[in-house]
Design a protein around this motif. Sequence first.
Motif, short mmCIF file in Angstrom:
data_model
loop_
_atom_site.label_atom_id
_atom_site.label_comp_id
_atom_site.label_asym_id
_atom_site.label_seq_id
_atom_site.Cartn_x
_atom_site.Cartn_y
_atom_site.Cartn_z
N ARG A 1 45.19 40.53 45.31
CA ARG A 1 43.95 39.84 44.90
C ARG A 1 42.80 40.81 44.68
O ARG A 1 41.67 40.62 45.14
CB ARG A 1 43.58 38.74 45.89
CG ARG A 1 44.23 37.42 45.48
CD ARG A 1 43.87 36.20 46.29
NE ARG A 1 42.46 35.85 46.40
CZ ARG A 1 41.73 35.30 45.43
NH1 ARG A 1 42.26 35.07 44.25
NH2 ARG A 1 40.48 34.97 45.63
N LEU B 1 30.90 38.49 44.41
CA LEU B 1 31.48 39.69 45.02
C LEU B 1 30.75 40.95 44.54
O LEU B 1 30.35 41.79 45.35
CB LEU B 1 32.97 39.79 44.63
CG LEU B 1 33.65 41.09 45.02
CD1 LEU B 1 33.74 41.24 46.55
CD2 LEU B 1 35.04 41.18 44.41
N SER C 1 39.95 42.88 42.55
CA SER C 1 39.12 42.77 41.36
C SER C 1 39.21 44.12 40.67
O SER C 1 39.15 45.15 41.32
CB SER C 1 37.68 42.49 41.73
OG SER C 1 37.63 41.30 42.48
N ARG D 1 36.13 37.76 42.77
CA ARG D 1 37.39 38.19 43.36
C ARG D 1 38.55 37.82 42.45
O ARG D 1 38.60 36.73 41.88
CB ARG D 1 37.56 37.55 44.74
CG ARG D 1 38.73 38.11 45.52
CD ARG D 1 38.67 37.68 46.97
NE ARG D 1 37.58 38.34 47.70
CZ ARG D 1 37.66 39.60 48.13
NH1 ARG D 1 38.74 40.32 47.92
NH2 ARG D 1 36.65 40.14 48.78
N ASP E 1 38.48 46.19 47.74
CA ASP E 1 38.39 44.90 47.07
C ASP E 1 38.32 45.09 45.55
O ASP E 1 38.75 44.24 44.80
CB ASP E 1 37.11 44.17 47.49
CG ASP E 1 37.06 43.97 48.98
OD1 ASP E 1 37.76 43.08 49.45
OD2 ASP E 1 36.36 44.74 49.67
#
Lengths: 343, 328
Positions: free
Chosen positions: A220, A18, A222, A48, A189
């Motif tokens: 979820r 990621l 990061s 992730r 993200d």
Amino acid sequence: MLFPDTVAIALGACNVMLFEVRDLKMYYEIIGKGLVRAVDGVSFSLERGETLGIVGESGCGKSSLALTILRLLPANAKVLGGEVLLDGVNILKMDLEKFRREVRWRRISLIFQSAMNALNPVIRVGDQIAEAIMIHDKGIRKNEAMKRVKELLALVGIDPSRAKSYPFELSGGMRQRVVIAMALALNPDIVIADEPTTALDVVVQAQILKLIKDLQRKLRLSVIVISHDISMVSELSNKIAVMYAGQIVEYGDIKDVFYNPLHPYTKALLYAVPSIRGKRRRLNPIPGAPPDLLRPPSGCRFHPRCPFKTDICIKEMPELIEADEGHFVRCHRFEELRGVAFG
Amino acid sequence: MVEPVIRVINLKKYFPVRAGLLDILRRKPRLYIRAVDGVTFDIYEKEVFCLAGESGCGKTTTGRTILRLIEPTDGKIFFKGEDVLNYTNEELKNFRRRAQIIFQDPYESLNPMMTVYSIVEEPLKVHKIGSKEERYDMVMRALEDVELKPPEDFIHRRPHELSGGQRQRVAIARALILNPEFIVADEPVSMLDMSIRAEILNLMLKLRDEHSLTYLFITHDLAVAKYICDRIAIMYLGKIVELGPAEEIIDNPLHPYTQALIAAVPTPDPEEKIGEIPIKGEVPSPINIPRGCRFHPRCIYARPECKVREPKPIEVSKGHYVACLLYE
Ligand SMILES: Nc1ncnc2c1ncn2[C@@H]1O[C@H](COP(=O)(O)OP(=O)(O)OP(=O)(O)O)[C@@H](O)[C@H]1O
Ligand SMILES: Nc1ncnc2c1ncn2[C@@H]1O[C@H](COP(=O)(O)OP(=O)(O)OP(=O)(O)O)[C@@H](O)[C@H]1O
Ligand SMILES: [Mg+2]
Ligand SMILES: [Mg+2]
């Protein structure tokens, strides 16, 4: 039928990390004085759902690292090398307009060091979050944005009716929740949290840490959490990077690093920090002070404070190498010093 | 009985809230911030006595009032049996030599224009102590005491040419130069880097032993308090809610507020996570202190009588006091 190329790409895509930072270098230029080596060869990766903690003392380059990643650097900053890969794409080389539109806030967002500075004191907090949404989502209407604001406020544990409050009408903890809501506004993200609780009292800090943990699990996310406070970082992280004088000196799974530290600086820090639990034991200070990054020491940056230094430490900068699986260290002598306590 | 170095009895400091013109015209009653609201404790010789608690609970105000840097609203303060509030000017001047303060921020508390030498020498000049040569010797010795060695390397520098830890050492040397008996240390390590904190804490302990110092140590960091303090008093909204030996307060907290505070402290152990914090709501304003037990709106054990009756400190075990109706 699939062409072989496509298969390769599809397979490759599964393996792409990621987020990855490779050998990043960013120096500030101070006219007449030289270069401040704030970020000097930093590498790490993030998958992730992972939380990476970055710990280090004041001035070691933690915020500079965050600002480099988000391309929010001041004019005197020079990125001199390295890559920041998001899904395998170097976002440092991306056209700035595209980066603004597609990456900053939308993929990677930032919770600032000081909630007070992050909020505009004369705008109602709901409007501030709505504005952040509308800048990025040009198509969205005000009432849709406000609906999203209410959802976000509920998500961070603030009664949505408080959207009408001004920042000064909220407590420190609530303001920090608003800042977190803003960072989540565009469903990123990755969230980088730079000292998210430094100005807060311990009870409020614990509540904010719990919120970050819950959100991380629920969405979820990061997370990269940055702090000088080892205890705070260890509360959130599953991976940890110890930073010293612009470099990562040790990096790995938090249990490996804390229970089996390899770098003398990490060992020293763990003995210099008091804990509220267990028997009172004498703290061993680390002699000296962190170096001036305008004139960092030769060789290993930690050598002037290290009781284990030898000639090579003064002459040659050690590389960050994988000592054990997934456990990296930047020290010439880590192998001989395994299990040896600092000092 | 041993005489305490500091004895504080029912100390109060109320700050008037600035009233707007309308409030005055409407003859609204004057409001007060009850920063310190009836605090009682003794500090014994060579003791490190800690005041801990969250921001705004009145730690700094208590420390400064004891040194008469702020005049109290009510209460009594004794220094080795002498009534500090009844000092003559001469006695007060003498007290200002015997009791010193170290501040949180070594960046603000040192004059940036002065050299280390003049910063440390200044108190001697103010108190007209020693000849020039004698003062030189005293300054050099004080710098050595705080381990700024060799002192010749430091005396010509200005604060910006020192690291944070070195600056705090200069502030300590300045406080030590008058050979004080009592020092208020107000968050002396909060602004310092973690690798340097241990050094300053150990230095303060060493100086306590060598100079028979007594400290009032103010901190919001309970891990630091556990490390350096002999006894800890936990403050909440201007009052001490629990007081006792450091390890007992941390390992066996009795007051629901202390329990919440301690539950909230993260540890440097990745296996140990913070659990539920047994507390509700947020700290109320010190202008509107709740009636009865001031902690009751946040207390998960609160009973009806907590809203009306103010608890008194009870000695639960030797030297361990708690002010909570659960223990009465
Ligand atoms: N705009 C700038 N120009 C020159 N030097 C800078 C600039 N910003 C930061 N620095 C320097 O870069 C180094 C790293 O600073 P940075 O703010 O990244 O540290 P940090 O680890 O975040 O510290 P803290 O824990 O105090 O927030 C420091 O030596 C700092 O003085
Ligand atoms: N000079 C003053 N005038 C008015 N109010 C004051 C003054 N000094 C302190 N206060 C108020 O008194 C209360 C106690 O403040 P104090 O500085 O003693 O707290 P503290 O426990 O030292 O907090 P911190 O941990 O933030 O230093 C606070 O509500 C503060 O705003
Ligand atoms: Mg920073
Ligand atoms: Mg204070």
